[in-house]
Design an enzyme around this catalytic site. Structure first.
Site, PDB file in Angstrom:
ATOM      1  N   GLU A 124      17.595  30.420  55.563  1.00 13.12           N
ATOM      2  CA  GLU A 124      17.584  30.527  54.106  1.00 13.12           C
ATOM      3  C   GLU A 124      16.128  30.552  53.647  1.00 13.12           C
ATOM      4  OE1 GLU A 124      20.210  27.801  52.145  1.00 13.12           O
ATOM      5  OE2 GLU A 124      19.862  28.658  50.158  1.00 13.12           O
ATOM      6  N   HIS A 156      18.877  34.318  54.351  1.00  6.92           N
ATOM      7  CA  HIS A 156      20.115  33.926  53.675  1.00  6.92           C
ATOM      8  C   HIS A 156      19.787  33.890  52.180  1.00  6.92           C
ATOM      9  CE1 HIS A 156      23.985  31.789  53.185  1.00  6.92           C
ATOM     10  NE2 HIS A 156      23.354  31.140  52.227  1.00  6.92           N
ATOM     11  N   ASP A 193      21.065  30.632  46.896  1.00  6.27           N
ATOM     12  CA  ASP A 193      22.144  30.514  45.895  1.00  6.27           C
ATOM     13  C   ASP A 193      21.558  30.688  44.488  1.00  6.27           C
ATOM     14  OD1 ASP A 193      20.781  27.967  46.200  1.00  6.27           O
ATOM     15  OD2 ASP A 193      22.242  27.174  44.804  1.00  6.27           O
TER      16      ASP A 193
END
Ligand code: ZN
Length: 553
Positions: free
Chosen positions: A526, A471, A148
């Site tokens: 991730e 990810h 993110d």
């Protein structure tokens, strides 16, 4: 049928070069020309509790000639190709540090440094201060934390902590230039890269010494490039977790950067002192939870004693460097240690291991014999527990089934850090213990780089079967087939938490098999800055250590 090897390779002079295979019998090691370099038999069968299979060890430790090799059984099966040579982890080590450059926020990534992985400057707007109407904060910079685009103080401090201790303990592993914008300025590139995060962290400190816990949007962005993520960012409330980690990290960094840039070191020293004052004025834990409805990373924690312990340890060493009285900090250390707090972990929830790193690598022994004794005993006890664990599975790893959690690869590498620290402790333990510690660190690394039941190397770009679909928003959105090299995957997770993993992995699957190389699987695949930094510590150790465990001077 599987022949599992470290797909990057093995140091020529390493004591153990080990594969794990699923069929017993005779194997040959062949070089790139297909010539036989070694022949041998598998060892005793092991019913492996981590992957649920019967496996056999294969040790070709006697082979020392540099080259590319593969293992072959009598039935035409062969392993991935790997290298035997000197400094075989240099490439993966440097790539794992360089990967952080690709997470830089608040600047454009240029082709001359980023190759095809370019993007325009991202997240350039001022952030809003959550809960304070009309108040804004200029806090551009820092690394995107993970897949993110958020930036968070506690994982940032842990990342810098791993890297600065690796640099302090194994400086020779950080001599190569990494082709980042600051390369060639006279400082080691790991320090240049860490400074990018430290400058951002400084912006997150308030005038009263409080530090905002994180800087994120209200919700995670969709899979778009970072410059297309235009949602407003917020600086969320101050937590004592963030303040203490910030304080520790700045105090540590001020000592490291002292010889690189005095003015920068002084700024960090002042910031550390200010946050220490905040901690003294606010002795009760001030924890953090996301506001209702916000889904960005929380990095919550149940206690701040370990963060305060790390801060006290680093402030004690800062004071000692300045010739000041260290009594206050030493008292705080003793007070927290007296509660029986564990001091052997190096993750974002539990940072007490960094206090052990600080105290036990301090050549001046500032903490005093009593406190040193507490840390030494705890670290050696944990190291011996890990060695014991390593005898119970086919991979020689210091892992048990329950350790395969979200981000299990950091458990793998953080245990390498603990064992590396145990190698620093003089005296009581024999040289043979240090050799065992090193052997387990090697096994942890072998696992990460492919010697595991999934058949994947868990570092992008390294190994014939490296995982390819982290990810990671930039990788998903950039339209480039291959991801940038050097990202450590979170790895197998016996308790998967994302929709696809839950659907595709049957209940009861042995934990090491709970892995999918799919970008949707944030609970398995991730990447984060602090999984990389922990792995960097371990490769720095392996690049700098003699086979018997002693540090090269
Ligand atoms: Zn950004």
């Amino acid at each position: 049928m599987a022949i599992m090897v470290n797909q990057v390779g093995y140091e020529a002079d390493a004591l153990g070069k080990k594969a794990v295979v699923s069929r017993p019998g005779s194997y040959v090691l062949k070089n790139a020309a297909g010539e036989e370099a070694w022949q041998g038999e598998t060892g005793t069968a092991v019913q492996d509790p981590l992957c649920g299979e019967t496996l056999y060890p294969l040790d070709f430790g006697s082979v020392r000639a540099a080259g590319k090799y593969y293992l072959e059984d009598g039935q035409g099966e062969h392993s991935d190709t790997f290298e035997i040579g000197k400094d075989v982890y240099a490439g993966v080590h440097n790539a794992m540090v360089k990967a952080l450059y690709f997470q830089r926020c608040g600047c454009a990534l240029e082709e001359k440094y980023a190759g095809p992985y370019i993007h325009a400057a991202c997240h350039m707007a001022d952030s809003r201060i959550y809960g304070e109407e009309g108040q804004t904060l200029e806090a551009r910079g820092g690394w995107h934390d993970a897949g993110d685009y958020g930036r968070y103080i506690t994982p940032g401090a842990v990342t810098v902590g791993h890297l600065l201790y690796a640099y302090k303990m194994y400086p020779r592993a950080f001599e190569e230039k990494l082709n980042i914008p600051e390369s060639g300025n006279g400082a080691a590139d790991v320090l240049n890269e860490c400074r990018y995060e430290l400058e951002w962290m400084l912006k997150m400190q308030r005038e009263d010494g409080g530090v905002y816990h994180k800087l994120t949007a209200w919700s995670h962005a969709p899979f778009v490039m970072p410059e297309e993520d235009k949602d407003p960012f917020y600086a969320y409330s101050v937590s004592s977790l963030a303040v203490a980690d910030f304080c520790a990290c700045m105090a540590l960094a001020s000592g490291v950067y002292h010889s690189v840039d005095q003015a920068f070191a002084d700024r960090m020293e002042g910031a550390a002192r200010l946050s220490w004052q905040w901690l003294e004025k606010n002795p009760e834990p001030l924890l953090f939870t996301n506001p209702e409805g916000s889904n960005t990373g929380e990095y919550g924690d149940r206690a701040d004693a370990d963060e305060r312990l790390w801060a006290a340890a680093e402030m004690m060493l800062l004071a000692a460097r300045k010739g000041e009285n260290v009594g206050t900090y030493r008292d705080e250390l003793r007070k927290i240690l007296d509660t029986g707090l564990g001091v052997t972990d190096f993750g974002w929830t539990d940072v007490a291991g960094f206090a052990a790193l600080a105290v036990l690598t301090d050549s001046e022994k500032t903490a005093g014999e009593e406190i040193l004794g507490v840390f030494r005993e705890a670290v050696l006890a944990e190291a011996d527990r890990l060695v014991c664990l390593s005898t119970r599975n086919a991979f020689g790893m210091a892992m048990e089934a329950k350790d395969f959690c979200w981000g299990s690869n950091m458990v793998v590498t953080n245990r390498g850090i603990l064992l590396a620290l145990a190698c620093e402790i003089p005296g009581e333990q024999a040289a043979s213990s240090r050799a065992r510690y090193r052997e387990v660190i090697q096994a942890q690394t072998d696992y990460l780089l492919g010697k595991n039941i999934t058949g994947y190397s868990f570092v992008t770009g390294f190994g014939e079967h490296a995982y390819r679909y982290p990810h990671l928003r930039t990788t998903a959105a950039d339209g480039i087939d291959a991801p940038m090299a050097g990202w450590v995957s979170g790895g197998p997770n016996g308790r998967p938490g994302d929709e696809l993993a839950i659907r595709m992995i049957p209940a009861g699957t042995p934990p090491m098999k709970c892995y999918l190389d799919r970008e949707e699987c944030y609970s398995l695949n991730e990447m984060t800055i602090y999984w990389n930094s922990s792995a960097v510590f371990v490769t720095a150790f392996l690049r700098s250590r003699k086979p018997e465990g002693g540090r090269e001077s």
